[in-house]
Motif scaffolding. Sequence first.
Motif, PDB file in Angstrom:
ATOM      1  N   CYS A 183      36.850 -81.031  -1.535  1.00  0.00           N
ATOM      2  CA  CYS A 183      37.318 -81.694  -0.313  1.00  0.00           C
ATOM      3  C   CYS A 183      36.345 -81.493   0.842  1.00  0.00           C
ATOM      4  O   CYS A 183      35.563 -80.537   0.867  1.00  0.00           O
ATOM      5  CB  CYS A 183      38.696 -81.169   0.075  1.00  0.00           C
ATOM      6  N   ASP A 184      36.420 -82.416   1.796  1.00  0.00           N
ATOM      7  CA  ASP A 184      35.553 -82.370   2.972  1.00  0.00           C
ATOM      8  C   ASP A 184      36.124 -81.331   3.944  1.00  0.00           C
ATOM      9  O   ASP A 184      36.890 -81.666   4.857  1.00  0.00           O
ATOM     10  CB  ASP A 184      35.504 -83.761   3.602  1.00  0.00           C
ATOM     11  N   VAL A 193      48.087 -75.888   2.672  1.00  0.00           N
ATOM     12  CA  VAL A 193      48.626 -76.952   1.821  1.00  0.00           C
ATOM     13  C   VAL A 193      48.737 -78.252   2.617  1.00  0.00           C
ATOM     14  O   VAL A 193      48.488 -79.342   2.096  1.00  0.00           O
ATOM     15  CB  VAL A 193      50.004 -76.544   1.252  1.00  0.00           C
ATOM     16  N   GLU A 194      49.070 -78.131   3.902  1.00  0.00           N
ATOM     17  CA  GLU A 194      49.185 -79.315   4.762  1.00  0.00           C
ATOM     18  C   GLU A 194      47.848 -80.047   4.856  1.00  0.00           C
ATOM     19  O   GLU A 194      47.817 -81.288   4.939  1.00  0.00           O
ATOM     20  CB  GLU A 194      49.666 -78.915   6.163  1.00  0.00           C
ATOM     21  N   ALA A 199      43.731 -84.711   3.159  1.00  0.00           N
ATOM     22  CA  ALA A 199      42.310 -84.425   2.948  1.00  0.00           C
ATOM     23  C   ALA A 199      41.511 -85.630   2.446  1.00  0.00           C
ATOM     24  O   ALA A 199      42.047 -86.533   1.799  1.00  0.00           O
ATOM     25  CB  ALA A 199      42.162 -83.280   1.954  1.00  0.00           C
ATOM     26  N   ASN A 200      40.223 -85.600   2.767  1.00  0.00           N
ATOM     27  CA  ASN A 200      39.262 -86.542   2.205  1.00  0.00           C
ATOM     28  C   ASN A 200      38.455 -85.842   1.119  1.00  0.00           C
ATOM     29  O   ASN A 200      38.168 -84.644   1.209  1.00  0.00           O
ATOM     30  CB  ASN A 200      38.292 -87.044   3.281  1.00  0.00           C
ATOM     31  N   VAL A 201      38.078 -86.582   0.100  1.00  0.00           N
ATOM     32  CA  VAL A 201      37.221 -86.051  -0.954  1.00  0.00           C
ATOM     33  C   VAL A 201      35.799 -85.917  -0.410  1.00  0.00           C
ATOM     34  O   VAL A 201      35.332 -86.780   0.344  1.00  0.00           O
ATOM     35  CB  VAL A 201      37.240 -86.978  -2.190  1.00  0.00           C
ATOM     36  N   ILE A 278      26.776 -90.285   4.735  1.00  0.00           N
ATOM     37  CA  ILE A 278      27.696 -90.744   3.704  1.00  0.00           C
ATOM     38  C   ILE A 278      28.459 -91.946   4.254  1.00  0.00           C
ATOM     39  O   ILE A 278      29.073 -91.871   5.316  1.00  0.00           O
ATOM     40  CB  ILE A 278      28.693 -89.630   3.318  1.00  0.00           C
ATOM     41  N   LYS A 279      28.421 -93.057   3.531  1.00  0.00           N
ATOM     42  CA  LYS A 279      29.062 -94.281   3.997  1.00  0.00           C
ATOM     43  C   LYS A 279      30.422 -94.523   3.339  1.00  0.00           C
ATOM     44  O   LYS A 279      31.194 -95.359   3.789  1.00  0.00           O
ATOM     45  CB  LYS A 279      28.146 -95.478   3.744  1.00  0.00           C
ATOM     46  N   MET A 280      30.693 -93.800   2.254  1.00  0.00           N
ATOM     47  CA  MET A 280      31.944 -94.007   1.526  1.00  0.00           C
ATOM     48  C   MET A 280      32.993 -92.980   1.937  1.00  0.00           C
ATOM     49  O   MET A 280      32.645 -91.856   2.308  1.00  0.00           O
ATOM     50  CB  MET A 280      31.702 -93.934   0.016  1.00  0.00           C
ATOM     51  N   LYS A 281      34.258 -93.361   1.848  1.00  0.00           N
ATOM     52  CA  LYS A 281      35.369 -92.447   2.113  1.00  0.00           C
ATOM     53  C   LYS A 281      36.411 -92.600   1.014  1.00  0.00           C
ATOM     54  O   LYS A 281      36.621 -93.692   0.483  1.00  0.00           O
ATOM     55  CB  LYS A 281      35.995 -92.728   3.482  1.00  0.00           C
ATOM     56  N   LEU A 282      37.049 -91.495   0.689  1.00  0.00           N
ATOM     57  CA  LEU A 282      38.080 -91.514  -0.347  1.00  0.00           C
ATOM     58  C   LEU A 282      39.151 -90.494   0.010  1.00  0.00           C
ATOM     59  O   LEU A 282      38.873 -89.299   0.133  1.00  0.00           O
ATOM     60  CB  LEU A 282      37.458 -91.175  -1.708  1.00  0.00           C
ATOM     61  N   LYS A 283      40.371 -90.958   0.200  1.00  0.00           N
ATOM     62  CA  LYS A 283      41.491 -90.069   0.492  1.00  0.00           C
ATOM     63  C   LYS A 283      41.931 -89.351  -0.787  1.00  0.00           C
ATOM     64  O   LYS A 283      42.080 -89.981  -1.839  1.00  0.00           O
ATOM     65  CB  LYS A 283      42.670 -90.863   1.056  1.00  0.00           C
TER      66      LYS A 283
END
Length: 293
Positions: A183-184, A193-194, A199-201, A278-283
């Motif tokens: 995670c980022d 845990v929250e 979180a973003n990968v 980094i141009k990509m995002k992933l939840k």
Amino acid sequence: MISLQHYKNHPQMGSWGTGISSNDIFEDIKDEFFELYNDGYEPNEIAQKLIDSNQEIVNDYEEANNFWFALALCQWECKLLEPRILMRVTQIIESGNDIKLWKELGADKSEVTKRKKILEKFLEKLNSEKKNPKRREKKIFRDSIFKKGHCLSVQLSNGLFGAAFVLESEEQTEYGLNLIALCDYISDKTPTVEFFEKANVLFSKDQDSPDTYKDYPLVSWYMAPHYKANEVDLKIIGSIEIKKSYNNERDYMRYVHWKYIPSQIEDQAELVAKHGEIKMKLKLSSLRIKTWL
């Protein structure tokens, strides 16, 4: 069988000493060899399987020698060292090819001297006859190290913390695989845990061509037999339900050693500075929650 080509995706594979077995390629080839040996395959069959499935390494100038050294020693342990394999190793050593490579990679005079002696003894060993062949061992089935849904804190070398989430786990399989998303997150406090709920990968940079790098998510498979608690400090801080299932033969076919988890998190900033934002995002939630079309 999991090909070692997957491990070549990580830049920190390499040597940690002058010994024949003191490198990642040797250790992984040995592991693959004896897994197949314990499955009942003959040494000559195993050699061909490994050669065919690891062409990237066989053709890699810096790694090929380690591949052939491992193959030769494993066959010798079984008292069935093929002449073609012995001939290949003999040529590598007697031609000075390996010593030349070590010099090119920056080895100092002391290291080169040690390596020469080790190579001489290694070749002498391969030309000797082993008293008894290595016995085949019963295959071991393992549970994965962490359970699906576990939220993990990652201790970094600088005293800070990173975060990782377990997307998949296995019970009683050969490798006991975990699929883990980094995670980022970097902080002086352990993640909560929250945090994982939103979180973003973490993404890194992968070389796509000699001049270009592409973004890729740090989601990889990790093997239970390779886990050593003293090499990576991961702590379970809680758990979140995950409704998706993943398969190592279909999803995120990238395999990484546990010990590289901290450095993957720590090195991300340097990679971005060197190769671009980094141009990509992933939840992370998109990897946890099943969506219906």
